[in-house]
Design a protein around this motif. Structure first.
Motif, mmCIF file in Angstrom:
data_model
loop_
_atom_site.group_PDB
_atom_site.id
_atom_site.type_symbol
_atom_site.label_atom_id
_atom_site.label_comp_id
_atom_site.label_asym_id
_atom_site.label_seq_id
_atom_site.Cartn_x
_atom_site.Cartn_y
_atom_site.Cartn_z
ATOM 1 N N ASP A 2 0.846 -1.190 0.000
ATOM 2 C CA ASP A 2 0.000 0.000 0.000
ATOM 3 C C ASP A 2 0.877 1.233 0.000
ATOM 4 O OD1 ASP A 2 -2.423 1.471 2.265
ATOM 5 O OD2 ASP A 2 -2.066 1.746 0.145
ATOM 6 N N ALA A 3 1.172 1.734 -1.177
ATOM 7 C CA ALA A 3 2.052 2.896 -1.290
ATOM 8 C C ALA A 3 1.401 3.953 -2.143
ATOM 9 C CB ALA A 3 3.393 2.490 -1.894
ATOM 10 N N GLU A 4 1.665 5.199 -1.797
ATOM 11 C CA GLU A 4 1.158 6.314 -2.581
ATOM 12 C C GLU A 4 2.302 7.258 -2.871
ATOM 13 O OE1 GLU A 4 -1.985 8.320 -0.597
ATOM 14 O OE2 GLU A 4 -2.953 6.488 0.044
ATOM 15 N N THR A 5 2.220 7.925 -4.013
ATOM 16 C CA THR A 5 3.188 8.971 -4.303
ATOM 17 C C THR A 5 2.676 10.244 -3.659
ATOM 18 O OG1 THR A 5 3.736 7.925 -6.386
ATOM 19 C CG2 THR A 5 4.379 10.221 -6.125
ATOM 20 N N ARG A 6 3.294 10.645 -2.590
ATOM 21 C CA ARG A 6 2.847 11.813 -1.831
ATOM 22 C C ARG A 6 4.056 12.636 -1.444
ATOM 23 N NH1 ARG A 6 -2.116 11.070 0.761
ATOM 24 N NH2 ARG A 6 -1.872 13.213 1.427
ATOM 25 N N VAL A 14 8.353 11.357 -2.436
ATOM 26 C CA VAL A 14 8.989 10.070 -2.605
ATOM 27 C C VAL A 14 7.948 8.999 -2.813
ATOM 28 C CG1 VAL A 14 11.002 10.630 -1.215
ATOM 29 C CG2 VAL A 14 8.997 9.726 -0.092
ATOM 30 N N LEU A 15 8.373 7.911 -3.499
ATOM 31 C CA LEU A 15 7.512 6.749 -3.597
ATOM 32 C C LEU A 15 7.779 5.937 -2.355
ATOM 33 C CD1 LEU A 15 5.485 5.227 -5.288
ATOM 34 C CD2 LEU A 15 7.388 3.975 -6.321
ATOM 35 N N ALA A 16 6.931 6.073 -1.368
ATOM 36 C CA ALA A 16 7.202 5.473 -0.068
ATOM 37 C C ALA A 16 5.949 4.827 0.468
ATOM 38 C CB ALA A 16 7.699 6.531 0.921
ATOM 39 N N VAL A 17 6.137 3.898 1.381
ATOM 40 C CA VAL A 17 5.010 3.302 2.073
ATOM 41 C C VAL A 17 4.496 4.343 3.054
ATOM 42 C CG1 VAL A 17 4.268 1.453 3.585
ATOM 43 C CG2 VAL A 17 5.957 0.995 1.817
ATOM 44 N N VAL A 18 3.323 4.896 2.774
ATOM 45 C CA VAL A 18 2.802 5.964 3.624
ATOM 46 C C VAL A 18 1.771 5.456 4.616
ATOM 47 C CG1 VAL A 18 3.276 7.762 1.942
ATOM 48 C CG2 VAL A 18 1.091 6.563 1.877
ATOM 49 N N SER A 19 1.348 4.220 4.475
ATOM 50 C CA SER A 19 0.366 3.664 5.400
ATOM 51 C C SER A 19 0.830 2.294 5.871
ATOM 52 C CB SER A 19 -1.004 3.530 4.718
ATOM 53 O OG SER A 19 -1.499 4.796 4.369
ATOM 54 N N VAL A 20 0.703 2.080 7.176
ATOM 55 C CA VAL A 20 1.132 0.814 7.766
ATOM 56 C C VAL A 20 0.011 0.248 8.618
ATOM 57 C CG1 VAL A 20 3.578 1.442 7.761
ATOM 58 C CG2 VAL A 20 2.158 2.009 9.751
ATOM 59 N N GLY A 24 3.168 -1.963 12.126
ATOM 60 C CA GLY A 24 4.147 -1.141 11.437
ATOM 61 C C GLY A 24 4.557 -1.683 10.091
ATOM 62 N N LYS A 25 3.858 -2.687 9.577
ATOM 63 C CA LYS A 25 4.177 -3.279 8.281
ATOM 64 C C LYS A 25 3.296 -2.649 7.201
ATOM 65 C CE LYS A 25 5.715 -7.736 10.142
ATOM 66 N NZ LYS A 25 5.554 -9.217 10.086
ATOM 67 N N PRO A 26 3.764 -2.698 5.937
ATOM 68 C CA PRO A 26 2.973 -2.100 4.847
ATOM 69 C C PRO A 26 1.562 -2.674 4.790
ATOM 70 C CG PRO A 26 5.173 -2.676 4.074
ATOM 71 C CD PRO A 26 5.061 -3.239 5.456
ATOM 72 N N CYS A 27 0.600 -1.789 4.539
ATOM 73 C CA CYS A 27 -0.797 -2.214 4.484
ATOM 74 C C CYS A 27 -1.058 -3.092 3.264
ATOM 75 C CB CYS A 27 -1.712 -0.992 4.432
ATOM 76 S SG CYS A 27 -1.843 -0.107 5.986
ATOM 77 N N TYR A 246 -7.092 -0.930 10.385
ATOM 78 C CA TYR A 246 -6.753 0.461 10.086
ATOM 79 C C TYR A 246 -5.558 0.593 9.147
ATOM 80 C CZ TYR A 246 -9.700 1.674 14.122
ATOM 81 O OH TYR A 246 -10.735 1.815 15.011
ATOM 82 N N ARG A 247 -5.628 1.619 8.310
ATOM 83 C CA ARG A 247 -4.466 2.132 7.607
ATOM 84 C C ARG A 247 -3.953 3.293 8.439
ATOM 85 N NH1 ARG A 247 -5.209 4.807 3.303
ATOM 86 N NH2 ARG A 247 -3.412 4.139 2.088
ATOM 87 N N ASN A 248 -2.724 3.210 8.939
ATOM 88 C CA ASN A 248 -2.166 4.225 9.821
ATOM 89 C C ASN A 248 -1.096 5.027 9.096
ATOM 90 O OD1 ASN A 248 -3.546 3.343 12.383
ATOM 91 N ND2 ASN A 248 -2.408 1.479 11.930
ATOM 92 N N LYS A 249 -1.216 6.351 9.163
ATOM 93 C CA LYS A 249 -0.195 7.220 8.583
ATOM 94 C C LYS A 249 0.903 7.452 9.630
ATOM 95 C CE LYS A 249 -2.228 7.981 4.645
ATOM 96 N NZ LYS A 249 -2.846 9.263 4.302
ATOM 97 N N PRO A 250 2.154 7.060 9.332
ATOM 98 C CA PRO A 250 3.234 7.283 10.296
ATOM 99 C C PRO A 250 3.447 8.770 10.513
ATOM 100 C CG PRO A 250 3.902 5.736 8.572
ATOM 101 C CD PRO A 250 2.615 6.365 8.124
ATOM 102 N N PRO A 251 3.839 9.165 11.731
ATOM 103 C CA PRO A 251 4.122 10.592 11.987
ATOM 104 C C PRO A 251 5.295 11.057 11.143
ATOM 105 C CG PRO A 251 4.794 9.222 13.858
ATOM 106 C CD PRO A 251 4.013 8.337 12.943
ATOM 107 N N GLN A 252 5.283 12.335 10.762
ATOM 108 C CA GLN A 252 6.268 12.884 9.833
ATOM 109 C C GLN A 252 7.333 13.734 10.514
ATOM 110 O OE1 GLN A 252 6.104 12.253 6.440
ATOM 111 N NE2 GLN A 252 4.411 10.877 6.891
#
Length: 600
Positions: A2-6, A14-20, A24-27, A246-252
């Motif tokens: 579960d990755a988004e370009t954000r 970056v092309l990064a895993v934005v939701s876990v 803490g693993k990729p959704c 849940y899809r959790n957005k890691p803190p930035q």
């Protein structure tokens, strides 16, 4: 995966895993969506049920049990509610920067629960309250709560405020995060989610203002506070039950540091010359292997152009890399511009929430001075009158989503039917009539009470609640949707918190207006409009007319600022970027020999 370009607020695209997931693993595809959002809607319904039952009838407890004067009781309530919404900024900051929305809700949910329990204990133990006394009796002199008793009360009250304030922005943001913005099907459901969230809010409010307020009135405030604690416990159970979905957005990381860097860099380079137009902003590309996407879909705007100076790189022979506090990215600058641009829209909703403060304070006391008898044995609790708009809205919100939105979508071509700004404007116009109705009814109630010593039926004040509920359906949902859609990755909870901050300022403004009205209208021979504990001696109708006038002026002010904001290009839903490993740079020449570079 579960990755988004954000892009995050630091300007990194970056092309990064934005939701876990919760580990803490990729959704995976099973995570998120409406099935996960349902659990968030559950905590929202139960939490608002708990806090509304306390907040909407708190003035009765403060006045009758803690023996504070009426105007002081009203200010205690408005300050309490104002603090809740002001603390939403803290909740949004902690979520986006350090904890994430799930853990922020879990931690502060237990803080709020402890406050409800302490309130129930105080209301149950006579030694923690002043001696019983009738505040309306002229013969008795009631002792106001002081010292240890007042300290316990305010500690309990503000534990509730701290917990509820930090929960509110995260409930909305966490629910919206369950829908992927890069998936057209899920993105289309986002507006539907906001309407469903408001429906959940209405159900919670309705139960609080009918069943829970009835329990408070019939069984005592100690039982009522205990029921609120039970509702809060159910909210936490709902939150925890959905953690596997849940899809959790890691803190930035800190969201304030990049904002500060933009202002520091712009001030440091205030003597530099900006590009003459936005057409000069995309003239060359340099390789940057550690970056992928440029700008994250943000478009350059010509407003607040002095901030563009933060992007300027001074040419010299040393070719030394400038400090981030002297050279910022385009993304950072444009995101700061977005925050500055939404502030006027935010400010225009403050008067709207000042009106809401009256419905939770003076309108409740207004109802107490009327005939509340429905049958020979049943009296309507005055605080339950606030349930009237929510009864109507439980019908109107689904009709709005099922009937109005599809029709408006055909006419306007917009997914949500009308834009969030249009929705806010309709609500700000409508709320004026709520105060007009309140002023006319209060004048009638006072004349009847003084002239014939009779009590007007409590149903006379139903229109002011009904009209406000209709305006809130447009303004509250429109504002939340507007702020969430303007936010970038790492800023959702904080910008959502700004909507609640409007409630805070509205309630604080209410306290200020009450104090100013009393001070300005008082004289040596008589008190001010709201200085007496007897509404028959006060002039609450004058105060309502003042708020009606302010609401109308505020609407015209909003028309100006919404038109100003609509001239700003909206963030693009499709990131603008070049091939892998490339990033955009500003490039231009001037008499100052400067260029803009290192811009992501």
């Amino acid at each position: 995966m579960d990755a988004e370009t954000r892009q995050n607020f630091k300007g990194d695209s970056v092309l990064a895993v934005v939701s876990v997931d919760w580990r803490g693993k990729p959704c995976k595809p099973k995570h998120g969506g409406m099935k996960a959002a349902v659990f968030v809607l559950g905590i929202q319904a139960f939490e608002i049920m708990a806090i509304a039952a306390v907040g909407n009838n708190l003035i009765t407890y403060v006045f009758n049990e803690m023996h504070f004067p009426l105007s002081k009781s009203a200010n205690i309530v408005t300050n309490f509610v104002g603090t809740i919404f002001l603390l939403s900024l803290l909740g949004g900051f902690l979520s986006d920067s350090y904890l994430g929305s799930f853990w922020t809700m879990l931690i502060f949910g237990f803080v709020e629960l402890s406050g409800f329990i302490l309130l129930a204990v105080q209301a149950h133990l006579p030694q923690l309250r002043p001696p019983q006394c009738s505040m309306m009796s002229k013969e008795e002199h009631c002792m106001e709560a002081r010292g240890f008793k007042a300290t316990i009360f305010f500690i309990a009250l503000y534990l509730v405020a701290l917990g509820s304030g930090c929960l509110k922005p995260n409930m909305i943001a966490h629910g919206a995060d369950q829908f992927r913005k890069d998936d057209p099907k899920q993105s289309r459901k986002l507006s539907t989610y906001f309407n469903t969230a408001y429906f959940s809010f209405c159900v919670g409010e309705l139960i609080a203002l009918t069943l829970l307020v009835w329990v408070q009135t019939r069984s005592g405030m100690d039982v009522g506070f205990g029921v609120s604690a039970a509702a809060m416990a159910m909210a936490l159970i709902s939150l925890i039950s959905g953690m596997l979905f849940y899809r959790n957005k890691p803190p930035q990381g800190s969201i304030f540091t990049p904002i500060a860097r933009v202002f520091v860099a712009a001030i440091t380079k205030r003597k530099q010359v900006c590009p003459s137009s936005s057409e000069m902003l995309r003239q060359c590309r340099n390789n940057a292997p550690d970056r992928l996407v440029v700008g994250g879909g943000l478009r350059h705007t010509d407003k607040f152009r002095f901030l563009d100076k933060a992007c300027i790189k001074v040419q010299d022979d040393s070719n030394m890399k400038e400090s981030p506090w002297r050279l910022c990215t385009i993304t950072e600058v444009e995101q700061v511009k977005i925050i500055l641009s939404v502030i006027p829209i935010f400010a225009c909703t403050i008067i709207f929430n000042t009106v809401l403060a009256q419905l939770q304070t003076f309108s409740v006391q207004q109802g107490s001075a009327m005939n509340t008898q429905l049958t020979k044995s049943f009296h309507i609790p005055p605080a339950s009158l606030q349930s009237i708009p929510y009864i109507i809205l439980i019908v109107l919100v689904p009709l709005y989503e099922i009937c109005f939105v599809p029709l408006a979508r055909r006419l306007t071509g917009k997914e949500s039917g009308i834009t969030p700004l249009q929705r806010i404007g309709i609500g700000l116009c409508t709320v004026t009539f709520s105060m007009v109705a309140a002023a006319l009814v209060e004048k009638k109630r006072r004349e009847v009470a003084i002239g014939s010593d009779k009590l007007l039926s409590v149903f006379w004040i139903a229109p002011q609640f009904l009209i406000f509920g209709l305006s809130e359906m447009f303004t509250a949902v429109g504002l939340i949707e507007f702020f969430y859609k303007q936010s970038s990755a790492g800023m959702q909870s904080f910008l959502t918190a700004m909507t609640y901050c409007s409630y805070s300022f509205g309630f604080f403004l209410s306290s200020l207006l009450v104090s100013l009205a009393n001070k300005i209208t008082s004289s040596s021979s008589k008190g001010g409009w709201l200085s007496d504990n007897d509404l028959n001696k006060d002039r609450l109708d004058y105060f309502y007319w003042l708020l009606a006038a302010l609401s109308l002026l505020n609407f015209f002010n909003y028309l100006y600022w919404s038109n100003w904001y609509s001239c700003i290009p909206s963030p693009s839903t499709t990131p603008a970027h070049g091939p892998y490993g490339e990033e955009d740079h500003l490039s231009f020449s001037s008499s100052k020999h400067v260029e803009a570079g290192n811009i992501v």
